[in-house]
Enzyme design. Sequence first.
Site, PDB file in Angstrom:
ATOM      1  N   HIS A 222       2.176   3.316  -9.026  1.00 14.62           N
ATOM      2  CA  HIS A 222       2.012   1.801  -9.268  1.00 14.62           C
ATOM      3  C   HIS A 222       3.393   1.410  -9.906  1.00 14.62           C
ATOM      4  O   HIS A 222       3.830   0.355  -9.701  1.00 14.62           O
ATOM      5  CB  HIS A 222       0.902   1.621 -10.041  1.00 14.62           C
ATOM      6  CG  HIS A 222      -0.337   2.003  -9.208  1.00 14.62           C
ATOM      7  ND1 HIS A 222      -0.515   1.546  -8.057  1.00 14.62           N
ATOM      8  CD2 HIS A 222      -1.502   2.852  -9.574  1.00 14.62           C
ATOM      9  CE1 HIS A 222      -1.827   1.904  -7.719  1.00 14.62           C
ATOM     10  NE2 HIS A 222      -2.449   2.747  -8.420  1.00 14.62           N
TER      11      HIS A 222
ATOM     12  N   LEU B  25      11.279 -20.130  -4.949  1.00 13.03           N
ATOM     13  CA  LEU B  25      10.161 -19.528  -4.166  1.00 13.03           C
ATOM     14  C   LEU B  25       8.868 -19.638  -4.929  1.00 13.03           C
ATOM     15  O   LEU B  25       9.152 -19.886  -6.173  1.00 13.03           O
ATOM     16  CB  LEU B  25      10.698 -18.073  -4.370  1.00 13.03           C
ATOM     17  CG  LEU B  25       9.762 -17.030  -3.967  1.00 13.03           C
ATOM     18  CD1 LEU B  25       9.700 -17.001  -2.327  1.00 13.03           C
ATOM     19  CD2 LEU B  25      10.201 -15.502  -4.157  1.00 13.03           C
TER      20      LEU B  25
ATOM     21  N   ASP C 188       0.617  -1.175   0.104  1.00 17.27           N
ATOM     22  CA  ASP C 188       0.049  -0.058  -0.008  1.00 17.27           C
ATOM     23  C   ASP C 188       0.702   1.188  -0.063  1.00 17.27           C
ATOM     24  O   ASP C 188       1.920   1.367   0.578  1.00 17.27           O
ATOM     25  CB  ASP C 188      -0.989  -0.052   1.112  1.00 17.27           C
ATOM     26  CG  ASP C 188      -2.015   0.922   1.205  1.00 17.27           C
ATOM     27  OD1 ASP C 188      -2.096   1.630  -0.016  1.00 17.27           O
ATOM     28  OD2 ASP C 188      -2.698   1.361   2.140  1.00 17.27           O
TER      29      ASP C 188
HETATM   30  C1  FPP Z   1      -2.089   0.205  -3.241  1.00 16.02           C
HETATM   31  O1  FPP Z   1      -1.700   1.558  -3.421  1.00 16.02           O
HETATM   32  C2  FPP Z   1      -1.635  -0.753  -4.246  1.00 16.02           C
HETATM   33  C3  FPP Z   1      -2.596  -1.319  -5.296  1.00 16.02           C
HETATM   34  C4  FPP Z   1      -4.014  -1.282  -5.335  1.00 16.02           C
HETATM   35  C5  FPP Z   1      -1.845  -2.114  -6.187  1.00 16.02           C
HETATM   36  C6  FPP Z   1      -0.646  -2.741  -6.120  1.00 16.02           C
HETATM   37  C7  FPP Z   1       0.131  -2.669  -7.266  1.00 16.02           C
HETATM   38  C8  FPP Z   1       1.366  -2.533  -7.398  1.00 16.02           C
HETATM   39  C9  FPP Z   1       2.436  -2.511  -6.150  1.00 16.02           C
HETATM   40  C10 FPP Z   1       2.279  -2.388  -8.519  1.00 16.02           C
HETATM   41  C11 FPP Z   1       1.837  -3.605  -9.501  1.00 16.02           C
HETATM   42  C12 FPP Z   1       2.402  -4.637  -9.155  1.00 16.02           C
HETATM   43  C13 FPP Z   1       2.675  -5.594  -9.838  1.00 16.02           C
HETATM   44  C14 FPP Z   1       3.037  -6.983  -9.252  1.00 16.02           C
HETATM   45  C15 FPP Z   1       2.528  -5.635 -11.316  1.00 16.02           C
HETATM   46  P1  FPP Z   1      -2.676   2.600  -3.552  1.00 16.02           P
HETATM   47  O2  FPP Z   1      -3.165   2.893  -5.006  1.00 16.02           O
HETATM   48  O3  FPP Z   1      -3.693   2.209  -2.653  1.00 16.02           O
HETATM   49  O4  FPP Z   1      -1.857   3.733  -2.642  1.00 16.02           O
HETATM   50  P2  FPP Z   1      -2.635   4.868  -1.871  1.00 16.02           P
HETATM   51  O5  FPP Z   1      -3.249   4.293  -0.785  1.00 16.02           O
HETATM   52  O6  FPP Z   1      -1.490   5.768  -1.329  1.00 16.02           O
HETATM   53  O7  FPP Z   1      -3.539   5.572  -2.520  1.00 16.02           O
END
Ligand code: FPP
Length: 225
Positions: free
Chosen positions: A29, A123, A12
């Site tokens: 992202h 893994l 997150d």
């Molecule tokens: C949360 O950050 C993250 C997500 C909803 C998506 C997770 C995706 C990634 C880490 C990148 C892609 C990964 C792969 C494996 C391709 P948020 O957007 O909720 O952040 P915020 O809480 O600061 O708004």
Amino acid sequence: MNTLKHLAIIMDGNGRWAKERSLMRINGHEKGAEVVDDIAMYCAKNGIQTLSLYAFSTENWKRPKNEVDFLMKLLKKFIIKQREKLIKNDIKFDTIGDISVFDSDLLNEILNLKELTKEGASLNLVLALNYGGRDEIVRACKKLVLANDEINEENISKTIDSASYGDVDLLIRTGGEIRLSNFMLWEASYAELEFTDTFWPDFNSKELDIMVKKFEKKHRRFGGL
Ligand code: FPP
């Protein structure tokens, strides 16, 4: 000393990381996807059997269409980019969640990578995609009912998406929020929990190593004494 077999991470803070830098959420992202590499290599080198990552939840479809579209493209790019590296490092790629909803192009890339890496022994890299903990439990119960099997803890554990990987030992959430957000509710029943204010794009194997060392020294009682 505890052995860390199954590590789960709620990645997150991508959006806030980007906002702090006056960038777009999608840039967060993008940076977040790069961090996965470092963390997966740490796990492979340190004898952790399974790394489960919350990449797209059943609730994430509620985000603006352009962000959802970008996350799907990023996922496809990640899968294609990781192919050689996963094979070279003997890493098995797998997913949990209902991936049947993804477009056929992405779905084929996912299935292809699973097939190519299925013998990987260093893994298990498991991405939670269109995943929700409640949805996973409900789908498992439906399967048991259809098969006329009893609904009990053992059968649910054997039927959920992550059945091959067992209970989560340590669950980490980056980005400062202290909640599980529907991630691995069944598997994390006895997991040790770690929360860090670090946004996912700034998280790294050094910070993870501190958490792993702390986990190894914990006295885990599983309801006993
Ligand atoms: C949360 O950050 C993250 C997500 C909803 C998506 C997770 C995706 C990634 C880490 C990148 C892609 C990964 C792969 C494996 C391709 P948020 O957007 O909720 O952040 P915020 O809480 O600061 O708004």
